[in-house]
Design a protein around this motif. Structure first.
Motif, short mmCIF file in Angstrom:
data_model
loop_
_atom_site.label_atom_id
_atom_site.label_comp_id
_atom_site.label_asym_id
_atom_site.label_seq_id
_atom_site.Cartn_x
_atom_site.Cartn_y
_atom_site.Cartn_z
N LEU A 252 -5.42 -5.58 -1.97
CA LEU A 252 -4.07 -5.45 -2.52
C LEU A 252 -3.74 -6.64 -3.43
O LEU A 252 -3.12 -6.47 -4.48
N TRP B 288 0.83 -1.21 0.00
CA TRP B 288 0.00 0.00 0.00
C TRP B 288 0.86 1.26 0.00
O TRP B 288 0.42 2.30 -0.47
N TYR C 259 1.14 2.95 -3.34
CA TYR C 259 -0.05 3.67 -3.84
C TYR C 259 -0.04 5.09 -3.29
O TYR C 259 -0.51 5.35 -2.19
N GLY D 27 -5.49 3.90 -3.36
CA GLY D 27 -6.36 2.98 -2.65
C GLY D 27 -7.22 3.72 -1.64
O GLY D 27 -6.73 4.56 -0.91
N ALA E 232 -9.81 0.70 -5.12
CA ALA E 232 -8.43 1.06 -5.45
C ALA E 232 -8.28 1.11 -6.97
O ALA E 232 -9.15 0.64 -7.70
N GLU F 19 -5.29 -6.02 -6.72
CA GLU F 19 -4.54 -5.00 -7.46
C GLU F 19 -3.22 -5.56 -7.99
O GLU F 19 -2.82 -5.26 -9.11
N HIS G 215 -9.76 1.72 0.15
CA HIS G 215 -9.97 0.65 1.14
C HIS G 215 -8.74 -0.24 1.09
O HIS G 215 -8.61 -1.05 0.19
N LYS G 216 -7.86 -0.08 2.06
CA LYS G 216 -6.57 -0.74 2.01
C LYS G 216 -6.53 -1.95 2.94
O LYS G 216 -6.43 -1.80 4.16
N ASN G 217 -6.65 -3.13 2.34
CA ASN G 217 -6.46 -4.37 3.09
C ASN G 217 -5.74 -5.36 2.19
O ASN G 217 -5.59 -5.14 0.98
#
Length: 176
Positions: free
Chosen positions: A90, A35, A38, A82, A50, A93, A84-86
């Protein structure tokens, strides 16, 4: 006789001039996105969790009737973001970046098979590149459509396995 031809996706020349030197991350099997890569800002009305911006470029040269080229598969830190970063998102992505690598390898395969023709090489190479980019975009869109942008967990798992298998199948073309 030496010929040189440079082809980039339409936005890449503009992107490269606007980028900081450390903005582009080149695909590497030992480096997974994080993350912290990003760094872009999402659009004000973004509905996606994302966005991953990837680019393929190729520089061609000919010398003594032999084709030489350098292919680059890159991720843009400043254009990727991103909300919503989890880890699950990821992984989705990373799948987009890996699909770009699949097509870098396919481009390498197609160029390796190309037989130089002094009269048609510019058109031939443009067609090879454009067809490869069309195929890449089609697969990227299918990935998002079938996984519903990662929401469908079963399809997401199937796709990540498919992407990994395709990378393995094309490993002989990873040395571009």
């Amino acid at each position: 006789m030496k010929y040189a031809l440079i082809l980039f996706i339409s936005l890449l020349p503009v992107l490269v001039h606007a980028q900081q030197p450390d903005d582009l991350v080149h695909w590497n099997k030992r480096h997974q996105l994080s993350w912290s890569d990003y760094q872009g800002k999402p659009e004000a009305n973004a509905t996606a969790a994302a966005s991953t911006a990837t680019y393929l470029s190729v520089e061609y040269s000919f010398k003594d009737g032999k084709l030489g080229y350098i292919i680059t598969c890159s991720f843009s830190r400043s254009k990727s973001w991103g909300l919503h970063k989890n880890d699950y998102i990821l992984a989705h992505e990373q799948g987009h970046f890996d699909i770009a690598e699949i097509f870098a390898r396919k481009l390498h395969q197609r160029l390796k098979e190309y037989q130089f023709d002094k009269k048609t090489y510019q058109t031939d190479l443009r067609d090879i590149y454009e067809n490869t980019m069309d195929d890449k975009e089609e697969m990227q869109n299918k990935y998002d459509r079938e996984t519903n942008h990662s929401i469908n967990r079963e399809k997401q798992a199937e796709w990540l396995q498919r992407i990994g298998s395709e990378l393995e199948k094309l490993s002989g073309f990873a040395n571009y």
